[in-house]
Structure formats: structure tokens, C-alpha cells
Design a protein around this motif. Structure first.
Motif, PDB file in Angstrom:
ATOM      1  N   UNK A   1       0.814  -1.223   0.000  1.00 44.38           N
ATOM      2  CA  UNK A   1       0.000   0.000   0.000  1.00 44.38           C
ATOM      3  C   UNK A   1       0.842   1.265   0.000  1.00 44.38           C
ATOM      4  N   UNK A   2       2.031   1.230  -0.550  1.00 46.71           N
ATOM      5  CA  UNK A   2       2.892   2.418  -0.481  1.00 46.71           C
ATOM      6  C   UNK A   2       3.196   2.968  -1.864  1.00 46.71           C
ATOM      7  N   UNK A   3       3.032   4.289  -1.977  1.00 43.66           N
ATOM      8  CA  UNK A   3       3.395   5.022  -3.190  1.00 43.66           C
ATOM      9  C   UNK A   3       4.443   6.056  -2.805  1.00 43.66           C
ATOM     10  N   UNK A   4       5.579   6.042  -3.494  1.00 46.98           N
ATOM     11  CA  UNK A   4       6.624   7.033  -3.249  1.00 46.98           C
ATOM     12  C   UNK A   4       6.564   8.130  -4.303  1.00 46.98           C
TER      13      UNK A   4
ATOM     14  N   UNK B   1       0.700  17.438  -0.535  1.00 43.21           N
ATOM     15  CA  UNK B   1       1.795  18.375  -0.244  1.00 43.21           C
ATOM     16  C   UNK B   1       2.892  17.795   0.633  1.00 43.21           C
ATOM     17  N   UNK B   2       2.582  16.696   1.356  1.00 41.60           N
ATOM     18  CA  UNK B   2       3.558  16.063   2.232  1.00 41.60           C
ATOM     19  C   UNK B   2       3.182  14.596   2.369  1.00 41.60           C
ATOM     20  N   UNK B   3       4.014  13.838   3.016  1.00 39.13           N
ATOM     21  CA  UNK B   3       3.723  12.415   3.205  1.00 39.13           C
ATOM     22  C   UNK B   3       2.367  12.261   3.882  1.00 39.13           C
TER      23      UNK B   3
ATOM     24  N   UNK C   1      -0.562   4.576   1.534  1.00 39.70           N
ATOM     25  CA  UNK C   1       0.385   5.486   2.183  1.00 39.70           C
ATOM     26  C   UNK C   1       1.286   6.117   1.113  1.00 39.70           C
ATOM     27  N   UNK C   2       1.327   7.434   1.092  1.00 42.39           N
ATOM     28  CA  UNK C   2       2.129   8.168   0.105  1.00 42.39           C
ATOM     29  C   UNK C   2       3.277   8.843   0.839  1.00 42.39           C
TER      30      UNK C   2
END
Length: 810
Positions: free
Chosen positions: A642-645, A729-731, A748-749
Motif C-alpha cells: 500500500x505504499x506510493x513514493x 503536499x507532504x507524506x 500510504x504516500x
């Protein structure tokens, strides 16, 4: 030397005459004489207020046992309850209820019991139960249990559930073969909530009797009552012969077809013209539960019903439409009725499979003496009947030593393709329960190391959660909202008291506060996700449960934790039949499997752990939620779930398919739900999301605890693709919800490699919450465990202090 008959008569006659005079004077001061047509004595010496309270409970009890009084009589009774003239009200209440009475019981001032026949129709049904009232004139004002007796009652075996099941095998209680035909009925007084087992002591009250007939045709029974040994009236007037007409039952064979025409199992609620429910709930045996209106029957099974007209409501969980069919049962031996089910949505065709991870086979509503409960076969019927793909049946404190025999460390052999059942554990009624009840799913071993008794388990939750994780289990907190109650925001903007602390009359009209997140501090004084404030950042908790407690209380702590970078997921449960006894699967979690993969428990429960899931009431659905190309619960950037960077702040594309279903117009029942406070049942329900009088509901994109985009959809059951562009704009964490009906897990970004630090205020709230939780829980820690608990609490404190330091001001 014996006295002569004349001497004995001269000695006893004055005493007999005195007793009769006293009896007559007592009766005359309280009741009128019995009139023609089996009218019962009218009690006049009783106060209105307690009589009204008692009859209100009586009406509630009649509704519960499936034998409500006629609608017009209920209306007349409600008018009598508010009648200003006390004598008129007392008379009117009796005029309304007496026709429902099989007998009238009088307890004279000397506690002698006499019985007369009442005016109710003397009609029973073969192999079925009928409910009657018993009028009690309690001139003695005593409070024992009113006990029925009859030479026609068959001896029965009493099981732990309180259910009467089979003839006694005890030879001392066996009956002679020539007496068997006389033992044709059973008579049971209903004395459970909202009634009491004992008489109230009021001069007038009504009790509920349920009567079962083994036979058909004309049958006479001698019915009697007593309030203890030696209370029978002089002249054997504590019993009365009554001739019953026992109508033959008809075996109604059921054809039950699914939406695709295949045989299946469904839920059936059968009512007659008077609203009586069949089979009689008060006398059901497993797998039919006495606290349900519905029973579950599959294609080819049957219901025994007397001839008459019935309305049958049938369905199969929230993904199906509720259908109604009128049937007439004709005199005879058998007949067949066909029922075709209709779906409005089928998530499993998109590989999203439903489950309820918190179901019990014992305790709470299942029976009165919690030592046994029901069997896996009974529970499997309910899982299939509600179209629940996965049912997790949890053994817990009250039934632990009996129910744990069904734990196998694997899926039950009773499971079927697309319908799985597994026995596991809820840590409830254990020494750690004060810190939060736990769901331990996918256990290999169900006894905590070194224990043989419940009392030996740890006194706080983290060691139990870590023990579960070490053996590959998926672990988390049950009914999360308990202990996390938030105070109301009153109309003037000030804070009220939490609802659990509010006395009657102190509440204000309106909903509970729907603010998320909320920075008020809960008491951390309950059995929900209380120690989650510690175990979450310590990595010991896979999920917290939702849907079975008020959504604000559940989501508030979860949102704060997500804001602090804790990635514990959310799941859905019912806590059947403790919080919700209506049916299994009222709270659900839907986990996704790979395309064309058969339903497999391990894959499904790992989907719950990994957040490849959404939870809710099953009346709305969010499929295939993605942020850019990262799907919820699937590997994303760097292979992390579930993570996008993102290299820098920017826009992301949020996509998913959504569906919801409301009736076109609110019904009186759903209208009531719409305007009920969020801290009152049902807590999660699509009707609460209805926009005004439309059929629309709002779909919201949540970024770091607040909605940043919204679109209204028509809740007509159609699946609609939606797409949004969202600034990051932020994590941040991103999720989708229809509040309070469905909520996804987050994607989650991470922006520029920084962890999620969404809110300094959330970090401050969590840090303070650790101290509040410690004050509430630490007094019950075992001395030998205190050092480890203190270390874990300190570790959580340091985590939130770090997050606070790394977070920008809100």
C-alpha cells in the motif's frame, strides 16, 4: 384415644369458617366476582404507575417472543397508560389484556393459590407453540416464582441452554407406557428479560405462558399453578381442566433458489396475520436461535406450520434484496413453496470476499447458563444463511473450556467452497480484558504458553498479541470504541458528558458529535482498543475492529494513529450475539483474493492483516481502490504494501468503483435510523448517509484525517467508476469512505522519502493518551509483568515524542 367425629367437627368448624370468612373479605376488598363468559376477576386495589410500567415490559416481552398483541389493542393500551383517571386506566388495561389470558391465578392473603379458566381461545398447534397470558391477582403481595404444574406435561431433559430437548433417561422419572398418551403437552413460563423470574409483589400483573402440543385434535389438560410447596388452595382449586383444540401442522417444503437458480440456504421470517412469528422463538432449539425472528433453511428443508395465512420475508445477507411472499398453508400433510432470491451486488465475482471475524457460539444471548453453547454445525448454518464467505467463531471466557474443544488450528471440516468457518480465540473474560479484548485469528495453538487456566494468562495485551504474531496469527482489538467514548459537542459549542456517564434526562436532542478527528481525551476505561495506543506504535497490533461500536470512537483513535505513521489496519465485525444478536455479518470486512483464486482462509485473513480490504455494513462497497498505480493492500513502491513514493509534492490520481443501495424513500424504520444518535444502534448503516430525502450518498476522499474531495452518487445499487485528482503536499495517508457505511484501508504516500507525520496535534493527543491509559490499566498489572509493561508504555511515549518533534505545526 381418638376424639369423636362430633368433637373434631366442633373443634375444626370454627377455624374453617374463620378462614373462609377471611378469604372472602380479602377477595371482596380487591376483586369483583367472576361474571359470565369466563370473565376474569377485576382487580381494583392496584396503583396505576407500577401497573403501567409492568404492562409496558409485558408488551416488550410479547414482541420479543414473537407473539405481539393486536395493533388496535396496543394502541388502546397506550391510551390507557396515559389515562388521567386512575380507576378508569386500571379497568381499561384489564379489559384489553384479559382476552389474551388462558387462566386467572389468585393468590389470597394466606398465599393460597386458586386458578380459573380465562377467555382466550383454547387453540394449540401440533408440533408448535402458542403464547398466552396468565392474569395474577396477588392479594398476598408476595414475590416468589409462579410455577406451572400439570399431569399432562411430558418429562424433559434440561440442557445448559435452558432448551427442552428429549425425554429423560433417568429411570426414576420414566413414565409408564400407558401414561405416555396423557403426557402430550409442555408448558413453560417466559421469565427472561425484560420480565423477571419472580412475581413483583404488585396486586395485579400478567405473566407469559407458552404451550406446546405434541398431538392433534381435542385434548384436555389440567393446568395448575403454585408459588411453593403447600400453597395450593383449599378444595384443590389451584388447577383447572381446559379442553384444547390442537390444530394439525402442515410440513411446508421449501424450494430455495439463489439468484442463478442454484439451490441455496436463506433466512426466513414467517408471521401470521396477528404478527406471531413461526416457529415460536421462545421455544426454539439450535440451530434455530430463540433470540431471532428468522430461521435458516436450505432448498429441500421444511417448516411445520398450522393451516392459515402467512407473510414470509426472505433474504440472504446485505448483498441481497429483501423479498416478501404471502402464502396460504392449506389443511393437509405437506405442501411446497418456492422462493427465488435476488442479489443487488456480488462482490465475490470481483474477488472481494466477505467475512465476520468476531462470532460466538456461546455466551451472551445464546443461553442462560454459559457453559456449553451450540455446535459448529449450528454456526455453519448461520454463516451460509447470511452469505458470509468467512466466519471466525471465537471461544472466550464464559465458554472457554467447552468451546475450545472445537479449535483445530485450521478451517473446520464443515466448510464448503466459498463458505469457510474457523474456530479461534477472543481474549475476553481473561486477566488482560480490562486493557482491551483481543481477536486472535489463524492461531496454531490456543493456550498461552505455560497456562492451563484462564486466570494464568497475562494481565495486559501486548505479550498476548506478540505471542499470536510469532505463530503467524493475525491479531487485533475487538469492539474498539468501548472505553474511547467522546463527549458531545453541545449546541452552544461546549462539551457535554460522554453518553456512558450521562444520567437519564441529561442528554440533549440530536446526534453525537461527528467531528473527526477529535482532540477531546477519552477515558481509556473500557474493553475496546484501549492499549492500542501502546501496541500500535510498538508493532504488536495488526488491526483494530470497527462497525460494532460508534464509528466516531473507533475511527478517532485510528485516524490519530495513522497521522503518526502507525500502519495498523481496520477490519469489520459484529461481535455476535453480544453487541449485535440480530444475525452474523452485520459488520463485515471484504478482503480481495487474486483473480480466479479459490477462496482460501490463509490468503483471506492475510488480506485483512495487510489492508487489502474494506469494512462496513455490506450496504455499500468500494472496489479496487488505487492511488496512481498502487492498489490498497498490494505491493507498491520498493515492494512495500500500500505504499506510493513521490519524489516531491504533487497530484495523485485516486480511482475506484463504488456502489451503494438505499430504498427510494425512507421507511418509518430507516427514517428512525437516520435521526438516531451515532452512539446508538445501528452504529454503521447506509441510511445515516442518505442526503436529505434523496437517494444519494456522499463518497469522500480522506487525506490525513479530513475529506479533500467529495462526490454524491445515487444509491441504486449500480456500480460506478469514480476518479479524483488529489494534492499531496507532504507524506500522507489516503482512504475512501461513505460515512458511516463503508471505509477502505489507506494507501500510504511518502514524499521525498519522509515518513508520515500528518499532525503534531495528533502526536500530542497520542502522547497524552498513553499516560491516561496507563493510569487506568496499570493498577491491574500483575507484579511479575509490571516491568515489561512499563517498558512498553515508555517505548510508546518516546515514539509519539519523536513524531511530535518531526511534525510541522497543523
Amino acid at each position: 384415644m381418638n376424639a369423636s367425629p362430633r368433637a373434631r367437627l366442633s373443634t375444626t368448624l370454627p377455624l374453617v369458617l374463620a378462614l373462609l370468612a377471611l378469604y372472602a373479605s380479602g377477595a371482596a376488598s380487591r376483586v369483583h366476582a367472576v361474571g359470565p363468559q369466563q370473565k376474569l376477576p377485576l382487580v381494583v386495589d392496584v396503583e396505576q404507575q407500577p401497573l403501567v410500567s409492568a404492562t409496558r415490559r409485558l408488551v416488550d416481552a410479547l414482541n420479543f417472543v414473537g407473539a405481539p398483541i393486536k395493533a388496535e389493542d396496543k394502541k388502546s393500551l397506550e391510551q390507557a397508560w396515559t389515562e388521567a383517571d386512575e380507576k378508569k386506566a386500571i379497568r381499561k388495561i384489564q379489559e384489553i389484556l384479559d382476552p389474551y389470558c388462558l387462566v386467572g391465578v389468585t393468590i389470597n392473603p394466606e398465599s393460597r393459590v386458586s386458578v380459573v379458566e380465562g377467555p382466550a381461545d383454547k387453540e394449540l398447534v401440533q408440533q408448535g407453540w402458542r403464547t398466552y397470558l396468565v392474569k395474577v391477582s396477588n392479594q398476598a403481595g408476595i414475590t416468589p416464582t409462579l410455577r406451572p404444574e400439570s399431569p399432562n406435561i411430558a418429562p424433559v431433559y434440561m440442557k445448559g441452554s435452558g432448551a427442552r430437548e428429549r425425554p429423560l433417561s433417568n429411570p426414576k422419572l420414566a413414565i409408564a407406557p400407558d401414561a405416555v398418551k396423557e403426557r402430550w403437552l409442555d408448558l413453560v413460563m417466559y421469565d427472561k428479560q425484560p420480565l423477571k423470574p419472580q412475581l413483583s409483589g404488585l396486586a395485579l400483573e400478567y405473566r407469559i405462558a407458552t404451550i406446546y402440543s405434541r398431538d392433534r385434535g381435542k385434548r384436555e389438560a389440567v393446568l395448575g399453578f403454585n408459588v411453593g410447596q403447600g400453597t395450593q388452595d383449599l378444595g384443590f382449586r389451584n388447577s383447572v381442566p381446559i379442553l384444547f383444540d390442537c390444530r394439525p401442522a402442515v410440513k411446508v417444503m421449501l424450494g430455495v433458489k439463489d439468484f442463478d437458480g442454484k439451490p441455496t440456504m436463506a433466512s426466513f421470517i414467517v408471521r401470521d396475520k396477528l404478527g406471531h412469528v413461526y416457529p415460536n422463538p421462545a421455544r426454539r432449539l439450535a440451530p434455530d436461535f430463540f433470540f431471532h425472528d428468522q430461521v435458516y433453511r436450505s432448498d429441500g428443508e421444511s417448516l411445520d406450520l398450522p393451516p392459515g395465512d402467512y407473510t414470509v420475508e426472505y433474504t440472504r445477507g446485505p448483498e441481497y434484496l429483501v423479498e416478501t411472499k404471502a402464502i396460504t398453508v392449506h389443511p393437509g400433510t405437506t405442501q411446497t413453496e418456492e422462493f427465488a432470491l435476488k442479489r443487488w451486488i456480488h462482490p465475490a465475482t470481483r474477488y472481494w470476499f466477505s467475512g465476520d471475524h468476531h462470532v460466538h457460539a456461546a455466551g451472551c444471548a445464546h443461553y442462560d447458563s454459559p457453559t456449553e453453547g451450540v455446535t459448529p454445525a449450528d454456526m455453519m448454518r448461520h454463516v451460509v444463511g447470511e452469505d458470509l464467505n468467512v466466519g471466525c467463531v471465537l471461544s472466550w471466557g464464559p465458554c472457554w473450556y467447552t468451546q475450545k474443544q472445537y479449535f483445530e488450528g485450521k478451517v473446520s471440516a464443515l466448510s464448503k467452497p466459498n463458505y469457510l468457518m474457523r474456530y479461534d480465540v477472543e481474549v475476553s473474560g481473561f486477566p488482560s480484558s480490562h486493557a482491551g479484548h483481543l481477536c486472535l485469528l489463524r492461531l496454531k495453538e490456543d493456550d498461552y504458553p505455560g497456562t492451563t487456566l484462564i486466570e494464568q494468562w497475562p494481565t495486559w495485551t501486548q505479550p498476548i498479541l506478540e505471542w499470536g504474531q510469532k505463530q503467524g496469527a493475525v491479531v487485533g482489538y475487538s469492539h474498539s470504541g468501548w472505553g474511547l467514548e467522546l463527549p458531545d459537542i453541545l449546541p452552544d459549542g461546549t462539551r457535554g458528558k460522554p453518553w456512558t456517564n450521562r444520567r437519564r434526562g441529561e442528554s440533549w436532542e440530536g446526534r453525537a458529535a461527528d467531528k473527526l478527528p477529535d482532540y477531546a481525551m477519552p477515558g481509556f476505561d473500557g474493553i475496546g482498543a484501549n492499549e492500542f495506543i501502546v501496541t500500535g506504535p510498538n508493532g504488536a497490533c495488526d488491526f483494530i475492529s470497527a462497525v460494532d461500536t460508534p464509528p466516531i470512537w473507533e475511527l478517532n483513535i485510528w485516524y490519530h494513529e495513522l497521522n503518526c505513521g502507525v500502519r495498523t489496519r481496520i477490519s469489520g465485525e459484529t461481535d455476535f450475539p453480544c453487541i449485535y444478536g440480530d444475525k452474523v455479518g452485520l459488520g463485515r470486512v471484504y478482503a480481495k483474493l487474486k483473480p480466479d483464486q479459490p477462496l482460501d482462509y490463509d490468503t483471506w485473513i492475510l488480506g485483512v492483516r495487510d489492508g487489502r480490504s474494506y469494512c462496513g455494513d455490506g450496504r455499500s462497497h468500494v472496489f479496487d481502490f488505487k492511488v496512481d498505480n498502487v492498489a490498497v493492500g498490494e505491493p507498491g513502491s520498493e515492494g512495500k504494501l500500500s505504499q506510493l513514493n513521490l519524489a516531491k509534492p504533487g497530484k495523485v490520481k485516486v480511482t475506484f468503483d463504488v456502489a451503494a443501495r438505499l430504498e427510494e424513500k425512507p421507511t418509518p424504520q430507516t427514517e428512525k435510523i437516520r435521526h438516531t444518535r451515532l452512539d446508538q444502534k445501528p452504529y454503521w448503516h447506509i441510511e445515516r448517509a442518505r442526503i436529505g430525502d434523496t437517494r444519494k450518498v456522499p463518497v469522500e476522499i480522506i487525506v490525513n484525517d479530513h475529506p479533500v474531495a467529495r462526490q454524491e452518487i445515487v444509491a441504486d445499487g449500480e456500480i460506478r467508476p469514480l476518479s479524483f485528482e488529489v494534492d499531496v503536499p507532504k507524506s500522507s495517508w489516503i482512504a475512501v469512505r461513505i460515512f458511516p457505511s463503508v471505509h477502505t484501508n489507506p494507501v500510504f504516500v511518502e514524499v521525498a522519502g519522509k515518513p508520515i507525520r500528518a499532525s503534531r496535534k495528533s502526536a500530542e493527543w497520542c502522547r497524552r493518551a498513553v499516560d491516561v491509559c496507563y493510569r487506568m490499566k496499570s493498577t491491574r498489572f500483575r507484579d511479575t509483568e509490571r516491568a515489561a509493561a512499563n517498558a512498553a508504555y515508555d517505548k510508546a511515549r518516546k515514539y509519539y515524542e519523536m513524531v511530535q518533534a518531526e511534525s510541522a505545526a497543523d
